[in-house]
Design a protein around this motif. Sequence first.
Motif, PDB file in Angstrom:
ATOM      1  N   MET A  37      38.409 -22.197 -53.478  1.00  0.00           N
ATOM      2  CA  MET A  37      37.433 -21.532 -52.605  1.00  0.00           C
ATOM      3  C   MET A  37      37.147 -20.111 -53.059  1.00  0.00           C
ATOM      4  O   MET A  37      38.036 -19.410 -53.545  1.00  0.00           O
ATOM      5  N   THR A  38      35.909 -19.688 -52.916  1.00  0.00           N
ATOM      6  CA  THR A  38      35.516 -18.295 -53.132  1.00  0.00           C
ATOM      7  C   THR A  38      35.345 -17.636 -51.776  1.00  0.00           C
ATOM      8  O   THR A  38      34.549 -18.097 -50.939  1.00  0.00           O
ATOM      9  N   VAL A  39      36.124 -16.568 -51.551  1.00  0.00           N
ATOM     10  CA  VAL A  39      36.093 -15.879 -50.254  1.00  0.00           C
ATOM     11  C   VAL A  39      35.380 -14.539 -50.419  1.00  0.00           C
ATOM     12  O   VAL A  39      35.890 -13.630 -51.077  1.00  0.00           O
ATOM     13  N   PRO A  40      34.191 -14.373 -49.841  1.00  0.00           N
ATOM     14  CA  PRO A  40      33.490 -13.089 -49.937  1.00  0.00           C
ATOM     15  C   PRO A  40      34.117 -12.051 -49.006  1.00  0.00           C
ATOM     16  O   PRO A  40      34.365 -12.340 -47.833  1.00  0.00           O
ATOM     17  N   VAL A  41      34.381 -10.867 -49.547  1.00  0.00           N
ATOM     18  CA  VAL A  41      34.986  -9.790 -48.747  1.00  0.00           C
ATOM     19  C   VAL A  41      34.001  -8.645 -48.527  1.00  0.00           C
ATOM     20  O   VAL A  41      33.864  -8.145 -47.414  1.00  0.00           O
ATOM     21  N   LEU A  42      33.305  -8.224 -49.576  1.00  0.00           N
ATOM     22  CA  LEU A  42      32.256  -7.214 -49.456  1.00  0.00           C
ATOM     23  C   LEU A  42      30.921  -7.855 -49.815  1.00  0.00           C
ATOM     24  O   LEU A  42      30.823  -8.597 -50.799  1.00  0.00           O
ATOM     25  N   LYS A  43      29.886  -7.535 -49.008  1.00  0.00           N
ATOM     26  CA  LYS A  43      28.599  -8.215 -49.161  1.00  0.00           C
ATOM     27  C   LYS A  43      27.473  -7.189 -49.253  1.00  0.00           C
ATOM     28  O   LYS A  43      27.085  -6.604 -48.242  1.00  0.00           O
ATOM     29  N   ASP A  44      27.019  -6.950 -50.457  1.00  0.00           N
ATOM     30  CA  ASP A  44      25.863  -6.075 -50.702  1.00  0.00           C
ATOM     31  C   ASP A  44      26.049  -4.688 -50.081  1.00  0.00           C
ATOM     32  O   ASP A  44      25.187  -4.187 -49.349  1.00  0.00           O
ATOM     33  N   VAL A  45      27.176  -4.054 -50.397  1.00  0.00           N
ATOM     34  CA  VAL A  45      27.496  -2.728 -49.855  1.00  0.00           C
ATOM     35  C   VAL A  45      26.851  -1.648 -50.730  1.00  0.00           C
ATOM     36  O   VAL A  45      27.089  -1.589 -51.940  1.00  0.00           O
ATOM     37  N   THR A  46      26.046  -0.815 -50.116  1.00  0.00           N
ATOM     38  CA  THR A  46      25.470   0.360 -50.785  1.00  0.00           C
ATOM     39  C   THR A  46      25.884   1.596 -49.997  1.00  0.00           C
ATOM     40  O   THR A  46      25.639   1.684 -48.794  1.00  0.00           O
ATOM     41  N   LEU A  47      26.527   2.521 -50.694  1.00  0.00           N
ATOM     42  CA  LEU A  47      27.041   3.737 -50.052  1.00  0.00           C
ATOM     43  C   LEU A  47      26.882   4.908 -51.008  1.00  0.00           C
ATOM     44  O   LEU A  47      27.391   4.873 -52.125  1.00  0.00           O
ATOM     45  N   HIS A  48      26.163   5.940 -50.564  1.00  0.00           N
ATOM     46  CA  HIS A  48      25.980   7.158 -51.351  1.00  0.00           C
ATOM     47  C   HIS A  48      26.603   8.327 -50.588  1.00  0.00           C
ATOM     48  O   HIS A  48      26.408   8.457 -49.376  1.00  0.00           O
TER      49      HIS A  48
ATOM     50  N   VAL B 123      30.532   5.486 -41.309  1.00  0.00           N
ATOM     51  CA  VAL B 123      30.076   4.225 -41.875  1.00  0.00           C
ATOM     52  C   VAL B 123      30.915   3.122 -41.240  1.00  0.00           C
ATOM     53  O   VAL B 123      32.138   3.109 -41.397  1.00  0.00           O
ATOM     54  N   ASP B 124      30.288   2.238 -40.502  1.00  0.00           N
ATOM     55  CA  ASP B 124      30.989   1.104 -39.901  1.00  0.00           C
ATOM     56  C   ASP B 124      30.991  -0.062 -40.878  1.00  0.00           C
ATOM     57  O   ASP B 124      29.973  -0.336 -41.531  1.00  0.00           O
ATOM     58  N   ILE B 125      32.121  -0.745 -40.971  1.00  0.00           N
ATOM     59  CA  ILE B 125      32.188  -1.945 -41.796  1.00  0.00           C
ATOM     60  C   ILE B 125      32.729  -3.090 -40.945  1.00  0.00           C
ATOM     61  O   ILE B 125      33.706  -2.934 -40.209  1.00  0.00           O
ATOM     62  N   PHE B 126      32.033  -4.211 -41.020  1.00  0.00           N
ATOM     63  CA  PHE B 126      32.427  -5.387 -40.239  1.00  0.00           C
ATOM     64  C   PHE B 126      32.038  -6.627 -41.031  1.00  0.00           C
ATOM     65  O   PHE B 126      30.896  -6.757 -41.471  1.00  0.00           O
ATOM     66  N   ASP B 127      33.003  -7.505 -41.239  1.00  0.00           N
ATOM     67  CA  ASP B 127      32.766  -8.719 -42.030  1.00  0.00           C
ATOM     68  C   ASP B 127      32.142  -8.405 -43.388  1.00  0.00           C
ATOM     69  O   ASP B 127      31.270  -9.132 -43.870  1.00  0.00           O
ATOM     70  N   GLY B 128      32.606  -7.300 -43.985  1.00  0.00           N
ATOM     71  CA  GLY B 128      32.184  -6.973 -45.338  1.00  0.00           C
ATOM     72  C   GLY B 128      30.827  -6.330 -45.470  1.00  0.00           C
ATOM     73  O   GLY B 128      30.359  -6.064 -46.581  1.00  0.00           O
TER      74      GLY B 128
END
Length: 239
Positions: A17-28, A212-217
């Motif tokens: 299985m491939t488990v995605p942890v971060l999904k299209d995160v852009t942070l400057h 910056v809030d992060i939830f489900d990657g």
Amino acid sequence: MILKLDHIYKDYIQGKMTVPVLKDVTLHVEEGEYVAIMGPSGSGKSTLMNIIGCLDKPTSGTYELDGQNVLALNDKAMAAVRLKGIGFVFQNFQLLSRQSALDNVALPLIYGGVRKKVRRDRAREVLTRVGLEDRVNFKPTQLSGGQKQRVAIARAMVNRPKILLADEPTGALDSKSSKQVMELFQTLNDEGITIIMITHDPGIASYAKRIVDIFDGEISERTPKAEGASDAEREENAE
């Protein structure tokens, strides 16, 4: 711009299985900013911190630190970035119990090849800066939790890094010590140091100028509700 993460994805392989942890995160992050990354356990914030801290690489995306393409570096160059470009502050201090506060703070300078007198002078200087000039010869067992964290902050600063990266910096502290440590972070940021802080605590996050809030990657941003709040309001948020 001191830090640019663009379209970061991070997957882990578990069996087939491939488990995605971060999904299209852009942070400057601009130089001199004070940013809190906030999320619950399992949200992906630790993975994001490891990528920012050059402890891990994303599956895809780009990362520039102070104009340098971090992901193009080999392991040796990446280690040099960790040593000189980023100062780490951990929840549980990570101090050497048999070494004095001065020796703990000077440790990164040994890895940097700095001469003994210079590293001891610089370690003493940053310990003074965090208010521990009278504790330089104390070992961690002789220090309070708040004092240990200030030693850890001094150690993180001793190589004059571009970014101070703090992972739950008050997680092991009582409320009084937490307030003192956060006031120290505020002072350092006022002096121009860029701070990125990982936390799950709204009261602690409220000290930052940007959340910056992060939830489900996935991430989203907001202005700290308690920006400019009183200490009492911050403590209420933290409860």
